[in-house]
Write an enzyme that holds these catalytic residues in place. Structure first.
Site, short mmCIF file in Angstrom:
data_model
loop_
_atom_site.label_atom_id
_atom_site.label_comp_id
_atom_site.label_asym_id
_atom_site.label_seq_id
_atom_site.Cartn_x
_atom_site.Cartn_y
_atom_site.Cartn_z
N ARG A 71 -25.46 15.18 -4.26
CA ARG A 71 -26.39 15.99 -4.16
C ARG A 71 -27.35 15.21 -2.57
NH1 ARG A 71 -29.94 16.77 -8.90
NH2 ARG A 71 -27.98 18.40 -9.92
N ARG A 140 -36.84 12.01 -8.26
CA ARG A 140 -35.69 13.25 -7.50
C ARG A 140 -36.99 13.80 -6.35
NH1 ARG A 140 -31.72 15.40 -11.10
NH2 ARG A 140 -31.43 13.67 -12.74
N LYS A 203 -35.01 11.71 -15.58
CA LYS A 203 -35.32 12.07 -14.62
C LYS A 203 -36.67 12.12 -14.59
CE LYS A 203 -32.73 15.63 -14.72
NZ LYS A 203 -31.73 17.43 -14.80
N LYS A 205 -40.08 14.21 -11.61
CA LYS A 205 -39.86 15.30 -10.57
C LYS A 205 -41.72 15.72 -10.02
CE LYS A 205 -35.56 17.73 -11.82
NZ LYS A 205 -35.82 18.50 -12.43
N CYS A 425 -28.61 29.71 -11.20
CA CYS A 425 -28.43 28.12 -10.84
C CYS A 425 -27.43 28.18 -11.17
CB CYS A 425 -28.78 27.44 -12.23
SG CYS A 425 -27.75 27.65 -13.93
N CYS A 431 -21.09 23.45 -13.51
CA CYS A 431 -21.94 22.62 -14.06
C CYS A 431 -21.12 22.34 -15.49
CB CYS A 431 -22.91 23.42 -14.50
SG CYS A 431 -24.11 22.92 -15.68
N CYS A 470 -27.64 27.81 -19.04
CA CYS A 470 -28.51 27.59 -20.18
C CYS A 470 -29.70 27.43 -20.78
CB CYS A 470 -27.16 25.94 -20.53
SG CYS A 470 -28.08 24.53 -20.12
N CYS A 474 -32.50 25.49 -14.66
CA CYS A 474 -32.83 24.95 -13.56
C CYS A 474 -33.23 25.60 -12.73
CB CYS A 474 -31.18 24.17 -12.99
SG CYS A 474 -30.56 22.82 -14.00
FE1 SRM Z 1 -30.65 21.03 -12.54
C1 SRM Z 1 -28.48 18.97 -15.33
C2 SRM Z 1 -28.04 22.54 -11.37
C3 SRM Z 1 -32.76 21.63 -10.78
C4 SRM Z 1 -33.38 20.75 -15.61
N1 SRM Z 1 -28.88 20.59 -13.50
C5 SRM Z 1 -28.19 19.19 -14.44
C6 SRM Z 1 -26.13 19.22 -13.87
C7 SRM Z 1 -26.91 18.60 -12.77
C8 SRM Z 1 -25.81 19.23 -15.04
C9 SRM Z 1 -25.41 18.06 -15.68
O1 SRM Z 1 -26.29 17.22 -15.99
O2 SRM Z 1 -24.10 17.69 -15.31
C10 SRM Z 1 -26.55 20.69 -12.87
C11 SRM Z 1 -25.35 20.88 -12.26
C12 SRM Z 1 -24.58 22.24 -11.75
C13 SRM Z 1 -23.92 21.55 -10.83
O3 SRM Z 1 -22.62 21.95 -10.82
O4 SRM Z 1 -24.04 21.60 -9.24
C14 SRM Z 1 -27.50 20.66 -12.21
N2 SRM Z 1 -30.30 21.42 -11.36
C15 SRM Z 1 -28.91 22.07 -10.80
C16 SRM Z 1 -29.51 22.41 -9.42
C17 SRM Z 1 -28.71 22.05 -8.64
C18 SRM Z 1 -29.54 23.67 -9.89
C19 SRM Z 1 -29.64 24.81 -8.91
O5 SRM Z 1 -28.51 25.80 -8.70
O6 SRM Z 1 -30.36 24.78 -7.79
C20 SRM Z 1 -31.16 21.81 -8.90
C21 SRM Z 1 -31.08 20.95 -8.09
C22 SRM Z 1 -32.04 20.43 -8.15
C23 SRM Z 1 -31.89 19.52 -6.34
O7 SRM Z 1 -32.06 19.70 -5.54
O8 SRM Z 1 -32.71 17.74 -6.77
C24 SRM Z 1 -31.50 22.00 -10.26
N3 SRM Z 1 -32.74 21.17 -12.90
C25 SRM Z 1 -33.57 21.39 -12.19
C26 SRM Z 1 -34.81 22.23 -12.44
C27 SRM Z 1 -35.67 23.09 -11.21
C28 SRM Z 1 -36.88 21.76 -10.82
O9 SRM Z 1 -36.47 20.88 -10.61
O10 SRM Z 1 -37.24 22.66 -9.67
C29 SRM Z 1 -35.01 22.20 -13.36
C30 SRM Z 1 -35.90 22.46 -14.91
C31 SRM Z 1 -37.36 21.60 -14.10
C32 SRM Z 1 -37.29 20.44 -14.69
O11 SRM Z 1 -36.64 19.15 -14.66
O12 SRM Z 1 -37.45 20.20 -16.48
C33 SRM Z 1 -33.57 21.21 -13.64
N4 SRM Z 1 -31.11 20.68 -15.34
C34 SRM Z 1 -31.80 20.26 -15.26
C35 SRM Z 1 -31.67 19.97 -16.92
C36 SRM Z 1 -33.06 19.59 -18.60
C37 SRM Z 1 -34.22 18.33 -17.91
C38 SRM Z 1 -35.16 18.83 -19.11
O13 SRM Z 1 -36.08 17.79 -18.91
O14 SRM Z 1 -34.35 18.92 -20.41
C39 SRM Z 1 -30.52 19.54 -16.45
C40 SRM Z 1 -29.50 17.94 -17.94
C41 SRM Z 1 -30.71 16.87 -17.74
O15 SRM Z 1 -31.03 17.00 -16.98
O16 SRM Z 1 -29.77 16.67 -19.30
C42 SRM Z 1 -30.38 19.68 -15.68
FE1 SF4 Z 2 -26.33 24.37 -15.46
FE2 SF4 Z 2 -28.02 24.74 -17.54
FE3 SF4 Z 2 -28.80 24.00 -15.62
FE4 SF4 Z 2 -27.57 26.48 -14.87
S1 SF4 Z 2 -29.79 26.13 -16.26
S2 SF4 Z 2 -26.86 24.49 -13.90
S3 SF4 Z 2 -25.69 25.84 -16.70
S4 SF4 Z 2 -27.59 22.29 -16.19
#
Ligand code: SRM
Ligand code: SF4
Length: 549
Positions: A71, A140, A203, A205, A425, A431, A470, A474
């Site tokens: 990324r 981030r 993380k 943000k 997402c 993922c 899930c 995201c």
């Molecule tokens: Fe996310 C984890 C993809 C935006 C909340 N996110 C992941 C992971 C890395 C899975 C992992 O931990 O192994 C996913 C990778 C999937 C893949 O195969 O690519 C993933 N997140 C994404 C992306 C690519 C979704 C998308 O389709 O665009 C976004 C990448 C953003 C970036 O460029 O940095 C993405 N993730 C978000 C957002 C939205 C935002 O930030 O505006 C959120 C919700 C906001 C937040 O952070 O609360 C988000 N991602 C999470 C979480 C839950 C965090 C939490 O507080 O519980 C996880 C899981 C974790 O961190 O344990 C996670």
């Molecule tokens: Fe993966 Fe869940 Fe984030 Fe979708 S919402 S990319 S399934 S961690």
């Protein structure tokens, strides 16, 4: 409770180096060591495997099909033409062909084999791109409203994304040593006043919204910053803290939440205040349970007033009362527009952010040809779209011809409002946390939802639908008028009732629905909505008024 395992890995990592070099040179496996899997995230990468191939590989007694997702760190989401060319070429040579635009205004490449990580990072480095701190327990990608150079003030605000990103970058040179073969400058570890040896508990943000746009979903971030513009001048920022989407099914201690406004600060005070919000989270955040470690839980535990006082004491800056502003739009404004300098930009609809070529539209070919012409730049939106921007009036015809030739304009114009506003997402097949499909499934569900909207003459509604595989959120599904959150393969919890602008979260409506149940629920909801809605009443507001959730 004891410190979590990730805390121990960070502290023992010698500035995020761990044993990454050894893991990389191990030719017996496509994987890296377990502790390095935690550390590689801080370098902007994730170890993954192809989940579609797990059974087949297991039957053949082969290890999983491991590969890496990279990324990019791209504050404000801007790539110049040369950088897009490099990105395209890397995606053709080293990764799966899809360039994925993320919900945080940057891009990801998937499917990179272990031995191709270094060549990929090197190619990015030649065009001044890096993936440092794009993942991990650090700040981030800093996001900012994407409307390119909408005004001179926009440019000024855009620079804050870069400044905040720089301010909160880890100081370690590990990235350069491991991926770019730069020699270690000193045997001593670099001093990092902010991150020390433990980094953040989780993380972190930051988003900057430029009213009236809330395309960044500003309040879903740990730090949500709203630019305050008076008499055409940027005077400062309202600062909010403690937003986040992630939750865990069945764990009531976890929840999505919007950030709470702390107050207004003058523009020169922004960096100091954000820095001290970060240090407060560093020092008070939960280091035992990662599920409860985000800033939102720290604030809820300390209380918002105590948290605010702590930030004020550390920064020496007092928050003033919040200033007034108005948010009126969250979705992208597609098509051609002109900026304050007379340059043109075209916002293209890229369904679920997947830049690839198929029989209908050839995004990759189009953007590569444009990049090769050197006559435009590329900006990403948090709605997973792309803005081909900074086009001189004399070049507009040429760029438009390319966009037409490859079907980009037709695709953008043909997409219904509900499709254009939808976000999904990544989920399967890469993922590891996905419980259900999202980006591979939502487009076909929208086909069916469009039929229902047509049936009740609701095609003109700017309805926001978001799906995630899930509950991590995201695609920010809890801030959508209709949110689908995967619970198991083919099953989703349905959330309703957020507003259309990102100022109110939705609530659970029904659990574990399959497609047929989703469609029959929506059929009834849309029927009633079309009959009972007030003039200009958005679906999310209607659902609340009728107490459906
Ligand atoms: Fe996310 C984890 C993809 C935006 C909340 N996110 C992941 C992971 C890395 C899975 C992992 O931990 O192994 C996913 C990778 C999937 C893949 O195969 O690519 C993933 N997140 C994404 C992306 C690519 C979704 C998308 O389709 O665009 C976004 C990448 C953003 C970036 O460029 O940095 C993405 N993730 C978000 C957002 C939205 C935002 O930030 O505006 C959120 C919700 C906001 C937040 O952070 O609360 C988000 N991602 C999470 C979480 C839950 C965090 C939490 O507080 O519980 C996880 C899981 C974790 O961190 O344990 C996670
Ligand atoms: Fe993966 Fe869940 Fe984030 Fe979708 S919402 S990319 S399934 S961690």
């Amino acid at each position: 409770m004891a410190e979590s395992i990730v805390e121990k890995i960070k502290k023992a990592s010698k500035g995020l180096r761990g044993t990454l070099k050894e893991s990389l040179s191990d030719e017996h496996t496509g994987a890296i060591r377990e502790s390095d899997q935690a550390l590689i995230k801080f370098h902007g990468m994730y170890m993954q495997d192809d989940r579609d191939r797990r059974d087949e590989r297991a039957e053949k007694k082969l290890e999983r099909a491991f590969s890496y997702m990279i990324r990019l760190r791209l504050p404000g989401g801007l790539l110049n033409a040369q950088q897009w060319r490099a990105l395209h070429e890397v995606s053709e040579e080293y990764s799966s062909p899809v360039i994925k635009i993320t919900t945080r205004q940057t891009i990801q490449l998937h499917g990179i084999l272990k031995h191709n990580i270094k060549p990929t990072i090197k190619d990015f480095d030649t065009v001044k791109l890096d993936s440092i701190a794009a993942c991990g327990d650090v700040n981030r990608n800093v996001i900012v409203s994407a409307h390119p150079r909408f005004s001179a003030i926009h440019e000024q605000i855009f620079l804050y994304a870069e400044k905040l990103s720089k301010l909160l970058l880890p100081k370690t040179n590990a990235y350069y040593e491991i991926w770019l073969d730069k020699t270690k400058i000193s045997a001593e570890e670099e001093k990092d006043e902010l991150y020390q040896d433990r980094y953040f508990p989780r993380k972190f943000k930051i988003a900057i919204a430029i009213p009236p746009y809330n395309d960044v979903d500003v309040f879903t971030n740990d730090v949500g910053i709203v630019a305050i513009i008076e008499n055409n001048e940027l005077i400062g920022f309202n600062v909010a803290a403690g937003g986040g989407m992630g939750m865990t099914h069945g764990n009531a201690a976890t929840y999505p939440q919007l950030a709470t406004v702390l107050g207004f600060v003058k523009k020169d005070d922004l960096l100091k205040v954000v820095y001290e919000i970060a240090t407060t989270q560093r020092d008070f955040g939960n280091r035992e349970d990662r599920k409860l470690a985000r800033l939102k839980y720290t604030i809820d535990r300390l209380g918002i007033d105590a948290f605010k006082k702590e930030v004020e004491a550390r920064s020496g800056i007092s928050f003033q009362p919040e200033k007034k502003y108005e948010l009126t739009i969250r979705h992208d404004e597609y098509g051609w527009h002109q900026n304050h300098e007379g340059l043109f930009y075209y916002t293209a609809f890229v369904e679920t952010g997947r830049v690839c070529d198929d029989e209908n539209v050839q995004f990759k070919k189009a953007f590569y040809e444009i990049a090769r012409s050197g006559k435009a730049q590329f900006r990403f939106t948090c709605n997973q779209n792309i803005i081909v921007s900074d086009i001189k009036p004399g070049d507009k015809y040429e760029i438009e011809a390319i966009l037409k030739k490859y079907g980009v304009i037709k695709t953008t114009e043909a997409a219904s409002k509900v499709r254009r506003n939808a976000v999904a997402c990544v989920a399967l097949n890469t993922c590891p946390l996905a419980l259900a499909e999202a980006q591979r499934y939502l487009p076909s569900l929208i086909d069916k939802i469009e039929i229902l909207l047509n049936k009740y003459r609701l095609n003109d509604e700017e309805l926001s639908i978001r799906m995630t595989g899930c509950p991590n959120g995201c695609g920010r599904p809890y801030a959508a008028e209709i949110g689908f959150v995967g619970t198991a393969y083919g099953k989703y919890n349905v959330y309703l009732g957020a507003d259309a602008l990102g100022k109110r979260l939705n609530k659970i409506y029904k659990e574990n629905l399959d497609e047929a149940e989703i469609l029959s629920s929506l059929d009834k909801l849309f029927k009633d909505f079309s009959a009972d809605k007030n003039a200009n009443e958005p679906f999310g507001d209607y659902v609340l008024r009728k107490q459906i959730v």
